[in-house]
Design a protein around this motif. Sequence first.
Motif, PDB file in Angstrom:
ATOM      1  N   VAL A 102       6.485  10.731   8.645  1.00 19.80           N
ATOM      2  CA  VAL A 102       5.604  10.206   8.101  1.00 19.80           C
ATOM      3  C   VAL A 102       5.776   8.807   7.666  1.00 19.80           C
ATOM      4  O   VAL A 102       7.040   8.279   7.053  1.00 19.80           O
ATOM      5  CB  VAL A 102       5.187  10.725   6.625  1.00 19.80           C
ATOM      6  N   HIS A 103       5.165   7.717   8.376  1.00 19.89           N
ATOM      7  CA  HIS A 103       5.237   6.293   8.048  1.00 19.89           C
ATOM      8  C   HIS A 103       4.625   5.824   6.855  1.00 19.89           C
ATOM      9  O   HIS A 103       5.351   5.165   6.023  1.00 19.89           O
ATOM     10  CB  HIS A 103       4.644   5.722   9.308  1.00 19.89           C
ATOM     11  N   ILE A 104       3.264   6.308   6.510  1.00 20.45           N
ATOM     12  CA  ILE A 104       2.705   6.129   5.364  1.00 20.45           C
ATOM     13  C   ILE A 104       2.138   7.296   4.752  1.00 20.45           C
ATOM     14  O   ILE A 104       1.305   8.257   5.099  1.00 20.45           O
ATOM     15  CB  ILE A 104       1.514   5.235   5.919  1.00 20.45           C
ATOM     16  N   LEU A 105       2.318   7.212   3.330  1.00 22.16           N
ATOM     17  CA  LEU A 105       2.127   8.568   2.445  1.00 22.16           C
ATOM     18  C   LEU A 105       1.127   7.704   1.619  1.00 22.16           C
ATOM     19  O   LEU A 105       1.303   6.777   0.816  1.00 22.16           O
ATOM     20  CB  LEU A 105       3.147   8.869   1.643  1.00 22.16           C
ATOM     21  N   VAL A 106      -0.311   8.151   1.797  1.00 17.10           N
ATOM     22  CA  VAL A 106      -1.396   7.789   0.644  1.00 17.10           C
ATOM     23  C   VAL A 106      -1.379   8.960  -0.251  1.00 17.10           C
ATOM     24  O   VAL A 106      -1.729   9.910  -0.039  1.00 17.10           O
ATOM     25  CB  VAL A 106      -2.664   7.706   1.392  1.00 17.10           C
TER      26      VAL A 106
ATOM     27  N   GLY B 150       0.391   6.062  17.247  1.00 23.51           N
ATOM     28  CA  GLY B 150       2.022   6.606  16.748  1.00 23.51           C
ATOM     29  C   GLY B 150       2.099   5.994  15.507  1.00 23.51           C
ATOM     30  O   GLY B 150       3.460   6.215  14.934  1.00 23.51           O
ATOM     31  N   VAL B 151       1.630   5.439  14.449  1.00 21.83           N
ATOM     32  CA  VAL B 151       1.685   5.553  13.093  1.00 21.83           C
ATOM     33  C   VAL B 151       1.062   6.781  12.169  1.00 21.83           C
ATOM     34  O   VAL B 151      -0.190   7.099  12.738  1.00 21.83           O
ATOM     35  CB  VAL B 151       0.661   4.221  12.624  1.00 21.83           C
ATOM     36  N   ARG B 152       1.876   7.365  11.883  1.00 22.59           N
ATOM     37  CA  ARG B 152       1.759   8.813  11.001  1.00 22.59           C
ATOM     38  C   ARG B 152       1.513   8.693   9.749  1.00 22.59           C
ATOM     39  O   ARG B 152       2.435   8.263   8.886  1.00 22.59           O
ATOM     40  CB  ARG B 152       2.686   9.761  11.479  1.00 22.59           C
ATOM     41  N   SER B 153       0.247   8.846   9.083  1.00 18.16           N
ATOM     42  CA  SER B 153      -0.023   8.750   7.768  1.00 18.16           C
ATOM     43  C   SER B 153      -0.534  10.029   7.439  1.00 18.16           C
ATOM     44  O   SER B 153      -1.083  10.777   7.922  1.00 18.16           O
ATOM     45  CB  SER B 153      -1.442   7.914   7.752  1.00 18.16           C
TER      46      SER B 153
ATOM     47  N   LEU C  32       4.291   3.495   0.906  1.00 20.13           N
ATOM     48  CA  LEU C  32       3.536   4.315   0.078  1.00 20.13           C
ATOM     49  C   LEU C  32       2.328   3.748  -0.525  1.00 20.13           C
ATOM     50  O   LEU C  32       2.269   2.331  -0.801  1.00 20.13           O
ATOM     51  CB  LEU C  32       4.404   4.620  -1.329  1.00 20.13           C
ATOM     52  N   ILE C  33       1.101   4.337  -0.065  1.00 24.16           N
ATOM     53  CA  ILE C  33       0.008   3.617  -0.690  1.00 24.16           C
ATOM     54  C   ILE C  33      -0.508   4.542  -2.051  1.00 24.16           C
ATOM     55  O   ILE C  33      -0.711   5.567  -1.490  1.00 24.16           O
ATOM     56  CB  ILE C  33      -1.254   3.481   0.350  1.00 24.16           C
ATOM     57  N   LEU C  34      -0.458   4.036  -3.101  1.00 21.65           N
ATOM     58  CA  LEU C  34      -1.081   5.097  -4.241  1.00 21.65           C
ATOM     59  C   LEU C  34      -2.407   4.566  -4.291  1.00 21.65           C
ATOM     60  O   LEU C  34      -3.079   3.229  -4.230  1.00 21.65           O
ATOM     61  CB  LEU C  34      -0.227   4.343  -5.521  1.00 21.65           C
TER      62      LEU C  34
END
Length: 177
Positions: free
Chosen positions: A104-108, A80-83, A129-131
């Motif tokens: 989107v929960h996490i954008l890498v 259920g976590v959308r990356s 946000l993960i850079l």
Amino acid sequence: MLTFTPLNSSGIRIAGGPKPVAVFPSKPVDSDVNLLVTPEEEFTEGVVSWPGEYDIAGMMIRGIGHLDGQEVSYLLDVDGVRSAFPASPLQEWKDEDIERLGDVHILVLPAENPKASQKLLEDVDPRMLILVAGKDGKFDPEVIKACGAQGKEHVSEIKQKGAFGAEGREVVILAGK
């Protein structure tokens, strides 16, 4: 709990789901599901390199093609976590590609191309946000500034436990040691 760790310049590994996933590894990682940026002509088990939808070990993977299919970005749904993982070098995204991402929960995001980074961040509006470094292994200071990550310490691991906060966005810089 999902754990994100860097692999190479813009590659990342996600553990904690049904099976570990290596996104944009410089070479496929044995025993992981591997998501490659460039389509491969021959099928290899455990490797996804083409646009389309895949269900592997109960994880939903959506490949989104860019540059007439020469480059592939991904959406990964684990428990259920959308990356979302835009490919490096970062391109301008079309509206229909952003729609394919959905929630989107996490954008890498590779920290390159400030204009494309800012637009994608605004359009996707993730909770986290993960850079990561761009393909060249560097973090563009303009992207860091635009994303509100100036002065943030680089971390070598991120653990995402449970639900996301109701408001705001967590910004993290993920880099190898």
